[in-house]
Design a protein around this motif. Structure first.
Motif, PDB file in Angstrom:
ATOM      1  N   HIS A 110      29.406 -43.445  29.480  1.00  0.00           N
ATOM      2  CA  HIS A 110      29.157 -44.848  28.570  1.00  0.00           C
ATOM      3  C   HIS A 110      30.682 -45.136  28.178  1.00  0.00           C
ATOM      4  N   ALA A 111      32.403 -44.283  27.973  1.00  0.00           N
ATOM      5  CA  ALA A 111      33.323 -45.450  27.963  1.00  0.00           C
ATOM      6  C   ALA A 111      33.523 -46.540  28.608  1.00  0.00           C
ATOM      7  N   ASP A 112      33.129 -45.882  30.808  1.00  0.00           N
ATOM      8  CA  ASP A 112      33.544 -47.144  31.242  1.00  0.00           C
ATOM      9  C   ASP A 112      32.547 -48.815  31.258  1.00  0.00           C
ATOM     10  N   THR A 113      31.336 -48.142  30.448  1.00  0.00           N
ATOM     11  CA  THR A 113      30.748 -49.622  30.836  1.00  0.00           C
ATOM     12  C   THR A 113      31.328 -50.097  29.690  1.00  0.00           C
ATOM     13  N   VAL A 114      31.576 -48.945  28.334  1.00  0.00           N
ATOM     14  CA  VAL A 114      32.125 -50.228  27.017  1.00  0.00           C
ATOM     15  C   VAL A 114      33.768 -51.060  27.925  1.00  0.00           C
ATOM     16  N   VAL A 115      34.009 -51.019  28.681  1.00  0.00           N
ATOM     17  CA  VAL A 115      36.061 -51.055  28.572  1.00  0.00           C
ATOM     18  C   VAL A 115      35.646 -52.443  30.139  1.00  0.00           C
ATOM     19  N   GLU A 116      34.674 -51.557  31.170  1.00  0.00           N
ATOM     20  CA  GLU A 116      34.023 -53.058  31.839  1.00  0.00           C
ATOM     21  C   GLU A 116      33.787 -53.795  30.943  1.00  0.00           C
ATOM     22  N   SER A 117      32.693 -53.969  30.353  1.00  0.00           N
ATOM     23  CA  SER A 117      32.201 -55.240  29.494  1.00  0.00           C
ATOM     24  C   SER A 117      33.324 -55.947  28.788  1.00  0.00           C
ATOM     25  N   MET A 118      33.717 -54.772  28.144  1.00  0.00           N
ATOM     26  CA  MET A 118      35.165 -55.391  27.086  1.00  0.00           C
ATOM     27  C   MET A 118      35.868 -56.474  28.264  1.00  0.00           C
ATOM     28  N   VAL A 119      36.608 -55.928  30.018  1.00  0.00           N
ATOM     29  CA  VAL A 119      37.208 -56.582  30.176  1.00  0.00           C
ATOM     30  C   VAL A 119      36.623 -58.133  30.797  1.00  0.00           C
ATOM     31  N   MET A 120      35.845 -58.090  30.740  1.00  0.00           N
ATOM     32  CA  MET A 120      34.931 -58.702  31.255  1.00  0.00           C
ATOM     33  C   MET A 120      34.706 -59.975  30.450  1.00  0.00           C
ATOM     34  N   MET A 121      34.287 -59.673  29.191  1.00  0.00           N
ATOM     35  CA  MET A 121      34.548 -61.149  28.210  1.00  0.00           C
ATOM     36  C   MET A 121      35.448 -61.339  27.905  1.00  0.00           C
ATOM     37  N   GLU A 122      36.669 -60.366  28.170  1.00  0.00           N
ATOM     38  CA  GLU A 122      38.287 -61.227  27.901  1.00  0.00           C
ATOM     39  C   GLU A 122      37.989 -62.253  29.121  1.00  0.00           C
ATOM     40  N   LEU A 170      37.656 -65.789  38.187  1.00  0.00           N
ATOM     41  CA  LEU A 170      37.437 -63.694  37.778  1.00  0.00           C
ATOM     42  C   LEU A 170      37.350 -63.102  38.308  1.00  0.00           C
ATOM     43  N   LYS A 171      37.448 -63.517  40.387  1.00  0.00           N
ATOM     44  CA  LYS A 171      38.250 -62.821  41.016  1.00  0.00           C
ATOM     45  C   LYS A 171      39.621 -62.937  41.072  1.00  0.00           C
ATOM     46  N   GLN A 172      40.212 -63.463  40.633  1.00  0.00           N
ATOM     47  CA  GLN A 172      41.713 -63.998  40.525  1.00  0.00           C
ATOM     48  C   GLN A 172      41.996 -62.646  39.839  1.00  0.00           C
ATOM     49  N   SER A 173      41.271 -63.084  38.000  1.00  0.00           N
ATOM     50  CA  SER A 173      41.699 -62.560  36.926  1.00  0.00           C
ATOM     51  C   SER A 173      41.884 -61.653  37.007  1.00  0.00           C
ATOM     52  N   TYR A 174      41.008 -60.507  37.717  1.00  0.00           N
ATOM     53  CA  TYR A 174      40.358 -58.653  38.219  1.00  0.00           C
ATOM     54  C   TYR A 174      42.001 -57.952  39.427  1.00  0.00           C
ATOM     55  N   THR A 175      43.192 -59.106  38.925  1.00  0.00           N
ATOM     56  CA  THR A 175      43.486 -58.696  40.499  1.00  0.00           C
ATOM     57  C   THR A 175      44.463 -57.935  39.534  1.00  0.00           C
ATOM     58  N   PRO A 178      40.952 -52.351  38.057  1.00  0.00           N
ATOM     59  CA  PRO A 178      40.469 -51.002  39.388  1.00  0.00           C
ATOM     60  C   PRO A 178      39.782 -51.363  39.729  1.00  0.00           C
ATOM     61  N   LYS A 179      39.362 -50.566  41.026  1.00  0.00           N
ATOM     62  CA  LYS A 179      38.967 -50.880  42.171  1.00  0.00           C
ATOM     63  C   LYS A 179      37.413 -51.210  41.590  1.00  0.00           C
ATOM     64  N   ALA A 180      36.713 -49.975  40.526  1.00  0.00           N
ATOM     65  CA  ALA A 180      35.117 -50.317  40.369  1.00  0.00           C
ATOM     66  C   ALA A 180      34.809 -51.833  39.624  1.00  0.00           C
ATOM     67  N   LEU A 181      35.898 -52.549  38.630  1.00  0.00           N
ATOM     68  CA  LEU A 181      35.840 -53.771  38.243  1.00  0.00           C
ATOM     69  C   LEU A 181      36.188 -54.352  39.684  1.00  0.00           C
ATOM     70  N   LYS A 182      36.556 -54.105  40.722  1.00  0.00           N
ATOM     71  CA  LYS A 182      37.159 -55.524  40.886  1.00  0.00           C
ATOM     72  C   LYS A 182      35.737 -55.809  41.373  1.00  0.00           C
ATOM     73  N   GLU A 183      34.814 -54.543  42.425  1.00  0.00           N
ATOM     74  CA  GLU A 183      33.419 -54.323  43.162  1.00  0.00           C
ATOM     75  C   GLU A 183      32.469 -55.266  42.329  1.00  0.00           C
ATOM     76  N   ALA A 184      32.926 -55.456  40.867  1.00  0.00           N
ATOM     77  CA  ALA A 184      31.376 -55.603  39.720  1.00  0.00           C
ATOM     78  C   ALA A 184      31.830 -56.663  40.584  1.00  0.00           C
ATOM     79  N   VAL A 185      32.345 -57.407  40.304  1.00  0.00           N
ATOM     80  CA  VAL A 185      33.145 -59.193  40.471  1.00  0.00           C
ATOM     81  C   VAL A 185      32.326 -59.413  42.016  1.00  0.00           C
TER      82      VAL A 185
END
Length: 186
Positions: A110-122, A170-175, A178-185
């Motif tokens: 679940h830590a991965d989900t928390v990190v992804e959520s924090m990065v998305m909120m930022e 959002l895509k540009q901010s994810y440059t 990690p790959k998983a976060l890029k695919e989520a967008v």
């Protein structure tokens, strides 16, 4: 020399006796063992062991006392009982675990989900309020383009272009993320 001939004759006689036993009683023995064990392979093993016991004790079969089939079925039943008792006395066997499977987590942490959520909120906080409002309406509230346009008080074409540019930002901010976060967008 004479001893080996009589031993060879005795061995041939024993083999003929066992062959005859199997021809006469093999089907009944197998059917009985399958009924008791519920497993054909185990039943075949028990029939084989029963015939080995008959081969080791040929005098029991030829003494004329009692039924041969009765003796064979009793031996077979006792063998099956012994197998069940032995299985009950031993602890259950555990299958070997493949090392590759042992290192793979069963579920995502679940830590991965928390990190992804924090990065998305930022990343969402870095968008303009208009772009953030469009994404919130379309993706978080599940509104259609027309519903989002009516809710925000702008034309549908503006909602589409804001959504396009917001996702691109959002895509540009994810440059470099990690790959998983890029695919989520994507």
């Amino acid at each position: 020399m004479a001893g080996t001939r009589s031993g060879a004759r005795q061995g041939a006689a024993d083999e003929a006796l066992i062959r005859t036993l199997y021809e006469e009683h093999g089907a009944a023995l197998l059917a009985y063992a399958i009924r008791l064990t519920g497993d054909r392979a185990a039943a075949e093993d028990v029939v084989q062991e029963t015939l080995i016991r008959a081969w080791r004790n040929p005098e029991v079969l030829t003494n004329g006392l009692g039924s041969v089939r009765g003796w064979l079925l009793t031996v077979e039943r006792n063998l099956i009982t012994d197998r069940f008792r032995a299985r009950a006395a031993r602890p259950a066997e555990v299958a070997e675990v493949n090392e590759a499977l042992a290192t793979v987590p069963v579920a995502h942490d679940h830590a991965d989900t928390v990190v992804e959520s924090m990065v998305m909120m930022e990343a969402l906080e870095q968008l303009s309020p208009d772009h953030r409002a469009v994404l919130h309406s379309i993706y978080f509230q599940g509104s259609s383009v027309a519903e989002a346009a009516a809710q925000l008080g702008v034309p549908a074409g503006t909602v589409k272009s804001r959504a396009h540019y917001a996702l691109r930002a959002l895509k540009q901010s994810y440059t470099g993320r990690p790959k998983a976060l890029k695919e989520a967008v994507a």
